[in-house]
Design a protein around this motif. Structure first.
Motif, PDB file in Angstrom:
ATOM      1  N   GLN B  34      39.136  28.148  30.320  1.00 38.68           N
ATOM      2  CA  GLN B  34      38.133  27.893  31.365  1.00 38.68           C
ATOM      3  C   GLN B  34      38.830  27.515  32.671  1.00 38.68           C
ATOM      4  O   GLN B  34      39.968  27.050  32.654  1.00 38.68           O
ATOM      5  N   HIS B  35      38.103  27.644  33.773  1.00 36.46           N
ATOM      6  CA  HIS B  35      38.604  27.251  35.107  1.00 36.46           C
ATOM      7  C   HIS B  35      40.006  27.773  35.347  1.00 36.46           C
ATOM      8  O   HIS B  35      40.918  27.026  35.711  1.00 36.46           O
ATOM      9  N   VAL B  36      40.218  29.072  35.084  1.00 38.11           N
ATOM     10  CA  VAL B  36      41.547  29.666  35.286  1.00 38.11           C
ATOM     11  C   VAL B  36      41.760  29.911  36.777  1.00 38.11           C
ATOM     12  O   VAL B  36      40.879  30.451  37.441  1.00 38.11           O
ATOM     13  N   ARG B  37      42.891  29.462  37.292  1.00 39.90           N
ATOM     14  CA  ARG B  37      43.234  29.726  38.701  1.00 39.90           C
ATOM     15  C   ARG B  37      44.636  30.334  38.748  1.00 39.90           C
ATOM     16  O   ARG B  37      45.536  29.889  38.035  1.00 39.90           O
ATOM     17  N   VAL B  38      44.790  31.358  39.563  1.00 36.66           N
ATOM     18  CA  VAL B  38      46.080  32.035  39.684  1.00 36.66           C
ATOM     19  C   VAL B  38      46.592  31.867  41.106  1.00 36.66           C
ATOM     20  O   VAL B  38      45.842  32.071  42.066  1.00 36.66           O
ATOM     21  N   GLY B  39      47.849  31.439  41.206  1.00 32.37           N
ATOM     22  CA  GLY B  39      48.417  31.248  42.546  1.00 32.37           C
ATOM     23  C   GLY B  39      49.856  31.719  42.587  1.00 32.37           C
ATOM     24  O   GLY B  39      50.304  32.495  41.740  1.00 32.37           O
ATOM     25  N   LYS B  40      50.579  31.180  43.571  1.00 35.14           N
ATOM     26  CA  LYS B  40      51.982  31.585  43.758  1.00 35.14           C
ATOM     27  C   LYS B  40      52.901  30.370  43.633  1.00 35.14           C
ATOM     28  O   LYS B  40      52.482  29.229  43.836  1.00 35.14           O
ATOM     29  N   LEU B  41      54.144  30.679  43.346  1.00 36.77           N
ATOM     30  CA  LEU B  41      55.171  29.660  43.177  1.00 36.77           C
ATOM     31  C   LEU B  41      56.375  30.103  43.996  1.00 36.77           C
ATOM     32  O   LEU B  41      56.789  31.259  43.904  1.00 36.77           O
ATOM     33  N   VAL B  42      56.858  29.238  44.881  1.00 35.14           N
ATOM     34  CA  VAL B  42      58.068  29.568  45.651  1.00 35.14           C
ATOM     35  C   VAL B  42      59.060  28.430  45.435  1.00 35.14           C
ATOM     36  O   VAL B  42      58.709  27.261  45.582  1.00 35.14           O
ATOM     37  N   GLU B  43      60.268  28.798  45.036  1.00 42.09           N
ATOM     38  CA  GLU B  43      61.331  27.805  44.913  1.00 42.09           C
ATOM     39  C   GLU B  43      62.445  28.193  45.865  1.00 42.09           C
ATOM     40  O   GLU B  43      62.730  29.370  46.056  1.00 42.09           O
ATOM     41  N   MET B  44      63.068  27.185  46.464  1.00 43.94           N
ATOM     42  CA  MET B  44      64.179  27.488  47.367  1.00 43.94           C
ATOM     43  C   MET B  44      65.056  26.258  47.591  1.00 43.94           C
ATOM     44  O   MET B  44      64.635  25.145  47.273  1.00 43.94           O
ATOM     45  N   GLU B  45      66.243  26.518  48.131  1.00 41.10           N
ATOM     46  CA  GLU B  45      67.140  25.427  48.515  1.00 41.10           C
ATOM     47  C   GLU B  45      67.150  25.345  50.031  1.00 41.10           C
ATOM     48  O   GLU B  45      67.261  26.376  50.709  1.00 41.10           O
TER      49      GLU B  45
END
Lengths: 73, 73
Positions: B34-45
């Motif tokens: 339920q309440h599924v949300r899809v987004g983005k992930l950014v990792e950096m230095e």
């Protein structure tokens, strides 16, 4: 129910064109960003006993090219 | 340098077609997600003193439709 967060990233060592593009754009704008990686984030609520690992591996990631982490929120 | 993770999600209340699609697919396969949300992930230095907030708000998210969280790894 429990709320979980799944962090999905390209496997280490695989080309990450999105990450490369963001890195170059940030550098062009004067920021010293390095090792930029772009992935996906999925959050959802599932019953407490649900086997989230099998949901993720069967339906959400591509195990050939993606790694993942599961966090309980 | 410090490594940061940026979690980007559609603003609460906005339509999340990707989240809706994942939710329906999981339910069709017998999972009570339920309440599924899809987004983005950014990792950096970035350099230790870098103002990550301004990088994110200027270059990485669309503030009209996205919320974000910054984690230091």
């Amino acid at each position: 129910m429990k709320r979980v967060r799944i962090l999905i990233k390209p496997k280490e060592g695989l080309l990450d064109p999105q990450g490369r593009a963001v890195e170059e754009m940030l550098r062009d704008n004067g920021f010293n960003a390095q090792h930029v990686r772009v992935g996906k984030l999925v959050e959802m609520e599932v019953p407490k006993g649900e086997d989230v690992k099998s949901i993720v591996e069967k339906f959400i990631i591509n195990p050939l090219i993606e790694d993942y982490e599961i966090e309980e929120l």
